[in-house]
Structures are given as structure tokens and as C-alpha cells.
Design a protein around this motif. Sequence first.
Motif, mmCIF file in Angstrom:
data_model
loop_
_atom_site.group_PDB
_atom_site.id
_atom_site.type_symbol
_atom_site.label_atom_id
_atom_site.label_comp_id
_atom_site.label_asym_id
_atom_site.label_seq_id
_atom_site.Cartn_x
_atom_site.Cartn_y
_atom_site.Cartn_z
ATOM 1 N N PHE A 121 -4.981 -63.062 -100.312
ATOM 2 C CA PHE A 121 -4.164 -62.949 -99.114
ATOM 3 C C PHE A 121 -3.497 -64.297 -98.833
ATOM 4 N N PRO A 122 -2.327 -64.289 -98.198
ATOM 5 C CA PRO A 122 -1.698 -65.560 -97.817
ATOM 6 C C PRO A 122 -2.475 -66.256 -96.710
ATOM 7 N N GLU A 123 -2.411 -67.572 -96.715
ATOM 8 C CA GLU A 123 -3.051 -68.353 -95.648
ATOM 9 C C GLU A 123 -2.346 -68.075 -94.333
ATOM 10 N N ASN A 124 -3.107 -67.994 -93.253
ATOM 11 C CA ASN A 124 -2.528 -67.636 -91.960
ATOM 12 C C ASN A 124 -2.522 -68.788 -90.960
ATOM 13 N N PHE A 125 -3.368 -69.795 -91.171
ATOM 14 C CA PHE A 125 -3.416 -70.966 -90.284
ATOM 15 C C PHE A 125 -3.588 -72.219 -91.135
ATOM 16 N N ARG A 126 -2.923 -73.293 -90.690
ATOM 17 C CA ARG A 126 -3.039 -74.561 -91.412
ATOM 18 C C ARG A 126 -3.094 -75.703 -90.391
ATOM 19 N N SER A 127 -4.244 -75.853 -89.753
ATOM 20 C CA SER A 127 -4.475 -76.923 -88.767
ATOM 21 C C SER A 127 -3.307 -77.069 -87.794
ATOM 22 N N PRO A 128 -2.977 -76.016 -87.031
ATOM 23 C CA PRO A 128 -1.767 -76.058 -86.192
ATOM 24 C C PRO A 128 -1.805 -77.094 -85.088
ATOM 25 N N TYR A 129 -2.995 -77.464 -84.605
ATOM 26 C CA TYR A 129 -3.046 -78.420 -83.508
ATOM 27 C C TYR A 129 -2.858 -79.862 -83.958
ATOM 28 N N LEU A 130 -2.565 -80.054 -85.227
ATOM 29 C CA LEU A 130 -2.153 -81.371 -85.716
ATOM 30 C C LEU A 130 -0.643 -81.462 -85.867
ATOM 31 N N ALA A 131 0.064 -80.395 -85.467
ATOM 32 C CA ALA A 131 1.526 -80.392 -85.555
ATOM 33 C C ALA A 131 2.114 -81.410 -84.587
#
Length: 454
Positions: free
Chosen positions: A250-260
Motif C-alpha cells: 500500500f502507499p504510505e499515507n503519513f510522513r511526519s506531517p508535524y515537521l512540515a
Amino acid sequence: MLFHHYEFFIFLAAFTPIFALTRGNVRLGWTTLASLFFYAWWYPPYALLIVVFVLMAWAGVRAVRRWPSLLPAIIIITLLPLAAFKYTHFLLSVVDGLLGTEWTLPPWTLPLGVSFVTFTIVSLILDSRRDKAAQPPSLLAISVYVTFFPHLIAGPILRGHQMFPQLSGMRIDRTAVIPALYLFTAGIVKKVVIADPLAVYVDAAYLKADILGTAEAMLAVLAFMVQIYCDFSAYSDMAIALAMLFGVTFPENFRSPYLATSLTELWRRWHITLTLWLRDYVFMPLFRRLRGSLPSMAIFLTMVVSGIWHGAAWHFILWGAAHGAVLVIEHWTGFSRSAQNGRLWLRISGVLYTCIFFALTATMFRAPTMGIAGDMVLAFFGKNGWGLAPAGWPLLLGLCATALILHGLDTRDRITGLAAIIPAWIAAPICLSIIATCSLVASSQPASFYYFDF
């Protein structure tokens, strides 16, 4: 049936041996039947709706290839179940407000995953319209694409080009067992240890938002920001891990969003499969029509659509509009690129601004009405005075701090990569013990996943 409850592990134990012993279409058929049972565990009659969705997808793919001009009508028909179940009451309330009428309908329960399933099917039909050369998938292939139980209820939102090539290779992937175990463990810990305890405080805080002191409101806003991430990314982690066991990526759905460092970057890291879906099927068509006059309006309207997708209420629409407006401003000013590539102080400032904006606008996402969201924001900024520290605040703050400190490590590749570092004979028993403990706790204190409501 929830991934972290004991009945799911019984289901998994019954599903896996038959899956392993079957081949080809029999395996696909068994996967479909088991997935329908998995869905029916919640409310059996609505399993028929999923069957209807499968048949709509199969018929839609073939119809749009034979009669391309019917594409708009096919898409409208595909969206009708979602519109009927999710938006009828809201639209009637709008009509009542405009015309002074009093239309009433009995309330009904929103089918689990109806938004995710609908978007999955719409992308399949649209992609089939564009790719006429490829052989249309069989009914069995489409049934697995739509119903495969790891993603059925809350994503990730799949695309045909991602899923169909993998169906012939579905199997028990022994090489993926340990990485999947690590990822599933990370997910169940985020859900049971962090998200669910925070949810108890957040739920109580929103019931008295109009009288909260600043300290309580600040903790509620922070706690919900952490809760919604840990809850939804936990589901995604467990879904990805389960698919891995059966030879599906499956594709990744989250990538540490609170470091954006900007809201633009956050939406490249948060619910990635939804963002890409909106980009391809909403933003790009709008941009092609508006680029000569109001190109930035495509960004704004796309986020309004995102708000409507999340919920049939004005506060969801306003949430989407607020995010859309800020994304337009970041686009006009070039802030996103500057913050991402700037000096350390600018990147840190960008992260703080992004998290604060996301957390404050999330009050519109969490509150049942715009008024309650406003009460929470006013309390956050001191309307009711500082107030007292909430009961149990050290634990709540500690859970939030732990999640945020480890946030940069919370990606699929970093977690599954532990399989190459930690020997399986050490980690596997620990992971299994954690999963069993969390499952016992969760089963004794049932709490659904937050995104099941969408």
C-alpha cells in the motif's frame, strides 16, 4: 471489526490458512468473501451496499470505455450513494433555511468507509477512461480492489495501477512478516497508548468548551492535534502492515506531517493518498479551466471540496476554506519554498506556525458545531482567564510530548527498517506481547478509529 480487538485476530487466524491454500481466482474470491464478512461484522445489511459498489465499479469501467461521452453521468451515478447517505440531511437543512420549509427525514447511520470506497471507485473509472489500451480488470479483481479488508474502511485510498498488478502475486509473504509486525506494533501503540487516552480528555473538554480556562483549552487543542494524527496514522500503519503480509504494498499515507515548515508541505505529508487524489481529480481539472483567469482559485476550491468530503456541515466547509485561503497565500508569497529551504530559525518558525494553525483550525474539525469551535478558540486565547491545570495534565502532556519527540521517526520506512537492525528472535516476542496487551486493553475499553466517521 477493529484491527486492535481480539475478534479481528480470530478473523485473521481463520482467513490466513485458506488464503495460503488457494490460488488464482479462488484466492481472490476468498479474499472478497472474507472482506465482506469483515465489513458485515459492523452492520450486516450495509455489506450489500459494498456489493453494489463493486458492481457499479465493474459496470462503470466497461461503460466508460465503450461510451466515453457518458463519463459525467457515470461519475454522478457513482457519487449518488455517498450523496444520499452523507449529505441529504445537510442539504435539506440548507433548503429549510433558505425557503423556511421544514423537511424532515429519519436519521440514518453513515456506512463505514463510504467516502473512501467512493473515491477509490471514482479514480478507477476516471483512469479507465484515460487508459483505453489496458485490458479492463475482471469482476473478481475489482472486487478485491474495492473490498480488500485492510483498506476497506479508512484507506489508504488506492488506485488501480497500484493494486491490479499486485493481485496475481498475492501470497503469504514470509519476508514481510517481521517488518509488518514492527509496523503493526507501532500502529497499535499509537492508537491504544496515546490516541485513546487523549481522546477521553478531548471529548470531556469539548463538552464544556464555553467555560474552559486557557490552560485547559490549550491542552485540549494540543491533545486533539496529537490524537487525530496518532489515531489515523495508526490505522494506516496497521492497514499497510496487514497488506504486506499478503504480498500487497500500500502507499504510505503519513510522513511526519508535524515537521512540515508550511501548510503546503504539511498537505504533502498528511493523508497523502487523499491529497494526491484531490490533486489529480479535483485540482488539475480546475486548474486547467482557471489558469487563464484565477489559477489560485483552483487551490482554494480543492480544499473546500476536501472540507465537504470530510463532513456534511458548515464547519467542515469553513475548515476547508481556511486551509485553502492559507495555501493560496503561501503560493502567492512563495513562503512554502522559502521556509523549507531557509535558515534553521525560519524552518523552526515555519514548523511552529504550521502546527499552531493546523491545531487551531482543527477545532472546526473536532467540534460538533461552529459555535463550540469558536468557544474553544476563545478559551484558548484567554476569554475565561487562565483557569486551573486540568486533572492528569502531566500524563496528558507527557503523551503529547512523547508523540511529538518521536514524530520524525514515525514513518513506514524507518519502522520497517528496524527488521534489518534488531534480530527477529528478540523483537518478535516483544512486539507480540505489546500487541496482545494493547488488544486486551482496547477490547475492554472499545474506541473506534476517528476517521471511521468519514
